[in-house]
Write an enzyme that holds these catalytic residues in place. Structure first.
Site, PDB file in Angstrom:
ATOM      1  N   ARG A  10      15.773   1.909   0.269  1.00 45.79           N
ATOM      2  CA  ARG A  10      14.997   1.110  -0.699  1.00 45.79           C
ATOM      3  C   ARG A  10      14.841  -0.318  -0.166  1.00 45.79           C
ATOM      4  O   ARG A  10      13.842  -0.976  -0.393  1.00 45.79           O
ATOM      5  CB  ARG A  10      15.678   1.116  -2.080  1.00 45.79           C
ATOM      6  CG  ARG A  10      15.041   0.144  -3.076  1.00 45.79           C
ATOM      7  CD  ARG A  10      15.264   0.534  -4.541  1.00 45.79           C
ATOM      8  NE  ARG A  10      16.634   0.859  -4.869  1.00 45.79           N
ATOM      9  CZ  ARG A  10      17.613  -0.053  -5.028  1.00 45.79           C
ATOM     10  NH1 ARG A  10      17.370  -1.338  -4.902  1.00 45.79           N
ATOM     11  NH2 ARG A  10      18.842   0.351  -5.314  1.00 45.79           N
TER      12      ARG A  10
ATOM     13  N   TYR B 294     -11.291  -5.181  -9.459  1.00 47.78           N
ATOM     14  CA  TYR B 294     -10.848  -3.792  -9.586  1.00 47.78           C
ATOM     15  C   TYR B 294     -10.178  -3.588 -10.957  1.00 47.78           C
ATOM     16  O   TYR B 294      -9.342  -4.409 -11.368  1.00 47.78           O
ATOM     17  CB  TYR B 294      -9.872  -3.481  -8.447  1.00 47.78           C
ATOM     18  CG  TYR B 294      -9.310  -2.091  -8.512  1.00 47.78           C
ATOM     19  CD1 TYR B 294     -10.083  -1.004  -8.155  1.00 47.78           C
ATOM     20  CD2 TYR B 294      -8.015  -1.870  -8.968  1.00 47.78           C
ATOM     21  CE1 TYR B 294      -9.572   0.283  -8.241  1.00 47.78           C
ATOM     22  CE2 TYR B 294      -7.499  -0.586  -9.056  1.00 47.78           C
ATOM     23  CZ  TYR B 294      -8.289   0.483  -8.690  1.00 47.78           C
ATOM     24  OH  TYR B 294      -7.791   1.751  -8.781  1.00 47.78           O
TER      25      TYR B 294
ATOM     26  N   ASP C  91      -7.694  -9.952  -1.936  1.00 50.70           N
ATOM     27  CA  ASP C  91      -7.651  -8.502  -1.823  1.00 50.70           C
ATOM     28  C   ASP C  91      -8.601  -8.132  -0.681  1.00 50.70           C
ATOM     29  O   ASP C  91      -9.817  -8.262  -0.810  1.00 50.70           O
ATOM     30  CB  ASP C  91      -8.095  -7.871  -3.149  1.00 50.70           C
ATOM     31  CG  ASP C  91      -7.993  -6.349  -3.142  1.00 50.70           C
ATOM     32  OD1 ASP C  91      -8.172  -5.747  -2.062  1.00 50.70           O
ATOM     33  OD2 ASP C  91      -7.750  -5.757  -4.203  1.00 50.70           O
TER      34      ASP C  91
ATOM     35  N   LYS D 271      -6.984   3.083   1.034  1.00 51.85           N
ATOM     36  CA  LYS D 271      -8.381   3.096   1.421  1.00 51.85           C
ATOM     37  C   LYS D 271      -8.504   3.073   2.958  1.00 51.85           C
ATOM     38  O   LYS D 271      -8.079   4.004   3.597  1.00 51.85           O
ATOM     39  CB  LYS D 271      -9.113   1.946   0.726  1.00 51.85           C
ATOM     40  CG  LYS D 271      -8.705   1.760  -0.764  1.00 51.85           C
ATOM     41  CD  LYS D 271      -9.127   2.910  -1.661  1.00 51.85           C
ATOM     42  CE  LYS D 271      -8.497   2.889  -3.058  1.00 51.85           C
ATOM     43  NZ  LYS D 271      -8.620   1.682  -3.853  1.00 51.85           N
TER      44      LYS D 271
HETATM   45  C1  LIG Z   1      -7.966   1.119  -5.043  1.00 58.09           C
HETATM   46  C2  LIG Z   1      -7.902  -0.337  -5.192  1.00 58.09           C
HETATM   47  C3  LIG Z   1      -6.774  -0.973  -5.736  1.00 58.09           C
HETATM   48  C4  LIG Z   1      -5.584  -0.185  -6.262  1.00 58.09           C
HETATM   49  O1  LIG Z   1      -4.890   0.466  -5.241  1.00 58.09           O
HETATM   50  P1  LIG Z   1      -4.122   1.883  -5.392  1.00 58.09           P
HETATM   51  O2  LIG Z   1      -3.694   2.169  -3.992  1.00 58.09           O
HETATM   52  O3  LIG Z   1      -5.075   2.861  -5.959  1.00 58.09           O
HETATM   53  O4  LIG Z   1      -2.966   1.639  -6.307  1.00 58.09           O
HETATM   54  C5  LIG Z   1      -6.777  -2.358  -5.783  1.00 58.09           C
HETATM   55  N1  LIG Z   1      -7.824  -3.089  -5.350  1.00 58.09           N
HETATM   56  C6  LIG Z   1      -8.917  -2.504  -4.831  1.00 58.09           C
HETATM   57  C7  LIG Z   1     -10.057  -3.351  -4.346  1.00 58.09           C
HETATM   58  C8  LIG Z   1      -9.007  -1.122  -4.735  1.00 58.09           C
HETATM   59  O5  LIG Z   1     -10.106  -0.549  -4.235  1.00 58.09           O
END
Ligand SMILES: *Cc1c(COP(=O)(O)O)cnc(C)c1O
Length: 393
Positions: A61, A113, A185, A210
């Site tokens: 962890r 998001y 982000d 992603k």
């Molecule tokens: C998918 C996404 C998130 C959230 O991420 P997860 O891996 O699904 O928890 C946050 N910000 C953006 C821009 C995203 O596309």
């Protein structure tokens, strides 16, 4: 020659190009065996040699060699001080929002998001934190909404799904002038196309589900910071929330990173072709794509990024056309998420942006004729043919 003995004997490989760094990571090889594919250290705990003698790893962890290799590699690629790998992008953002103290104010991108919106509205408002959603592509609006309580400016750029672009360098300067942190982000562009820390941001966050993972097979999040103080915060969060990424998923991301450059270049090329084709379609009324020369912030994109990415949003003429398209795509899949090898089409109104108020969605343009597509790595002619058939036949 490499000294195969020590997990801390790694270099930041500053003399290498981006793709070489992404492939060779931090340690790259296993320090014990020389294994070229960094091993999955599938263990919960680590044996101590004796009292007070740790190998540097005590309990997974807290630290795990596979996760650490990923974290160090991401810090190298984002040109930051230290990286952290979380069990999802949401987990990464939760650990980020715990930087807030009661009463703090946050400025966020207005079409942020949906999950990030939920963290603020449904969780942190109860601690007296306040959130203002603004058009970050408008610097005057950023300036006008800063208060003496503003602790963070949270930017998504390009935004999801309206593809608005924010000037990271200018906003970071504004944030510094009031003692606020700039968070970017970077999910849509990855460090291959955009490096927010080099433009003045303090924290980069990713849904690594992603493009970083890139194969629609793993859920993960990444944070990279530029200061020891922020690193200490995230170390404590990982240890306390227990939301670190598991060794197998860390390995999948390490593997994903090895082809990041190739994949991003192809996503970029394919998206350009599809965006241009969409624009010629009579049933498509508007295309949102940052690579168009007439995109409102095209000059900022050219200034701060080296590519446009693989994301396109568009409006069709009627709800019936949108429904027909979603029901009739064949190779392309109607599914949430983005950034993977497969082309995915989504309906933001009831998927990614369902949490927003209807009034906000309408104002942003996330209407019943609005669609978002993540262009995959298939042959671009096949993507276009599938869209053409679903749209026009
Ligand atoms: C998918 C996404 C998130 C959230 O991420 P997860 O891996 O699904 O928890 C946050 N910000 C953006 C821009 C995203 O596309």
């Amino acid at each position: 020659m490499k000294n195969f003995s020590n997990f801390n004997d790694y270099s930041r490989k500053e003399d290498l190009h981006f793709e070489s760094r992404a492939i060779h990571g931090a340690l790259g090889n296993d320090p014990f065996t020389g294994a070229v594919s960094f091993p999955i250290y599938q263990t919960s705990t680590f044996r101590h040699k004796g009292l007070g003698q740790s190998t540097g790893y005590d309990y997974s962890r807290l630290q795990n060699p596979t996760r650490q290799e990923l974290e160090r590699t991401m810090a190298i690629l984002e040109e930051g001080l230290e990286g952290f790998a979380f069990s999802s992008g949401q987990a990464a953002n939760m650990s980020l929002f715990t930087l807030l103290n009661p009463g703090d104010h946050v400025l966020l991108t207005d079409d942020i998001y949906g999950g990030t919106y939920r963290i603020g509205e449904d969780i942190f408002t109860k601690y007296g934190c306040t959130f203002t959603y603004i058009d970050m592509s408008n610097l005057e609006e950023v300036k006008a909404n800063l208060t003496d309580k503003t602790r963070m400016i949270f930017i998504e750029t390009p935004t999801n799904p309206m593809m608005k672009v924010a000037d990271i360098e200018a906003i970071s300067k504004l944030a510094k002038s009031v003692g606020a942190l700039t968070i970017v982000d970077n999910t849509f562009l990855t460090p291959y196309f955009q490096k927010p820390l080099t433009l003045g941001a303090d924290v980069v966050v990713h849904s690594a589900t992603k493009y970083i993972g890139g194969h629609n097979d793993s859920i993960a999040g990444i944070v990279v910071v530029n200061s020891e103080e922020l690193a200490a915060h995230f170390r404590l969060q990982l240890k306390s929330h227990g939301n670190g990424l598991a060794p197998l998923d860390s390995w999948l991301l390490i593997r994903g990173l090895k082809t990041l450059q190739l994949r991003m270049d192809r996503h970029n090329d394919n998206a350009k072709k599809v965006a241009e084709w969409l624009r010629t379609q009579p049933k498509v009324t508007k295309v949102f794509y940052v690579g168009f020369e007439d995109h409102p912030q095209y000059d900022i994109t050219l200034k701060q990024t080296s590519g446009f990415g693989g994301m396109i949003s568009f409006n069709v003429d009627t709800f019936e056309t949108a429904e027909k398209l979603l029901n009739n795509v064949d190779m392309i899949m109607f599914a949430e998420s983005l950034g993977g090898t497969e082309t995915l089409i989504t309906y933001p109104r009831t998927q990614t942006h369902e949490s927003l108020k209807e009034e906000t969605r309408q104002k942003l343009g996330i209407t019943e004729t609005f669609l978002r597509i993540s262009i995959g790595l298939e042959h671009p002619d096949d993507i276009i043919r599938d869209l053409d058939r679903a749209l026009n036949s």
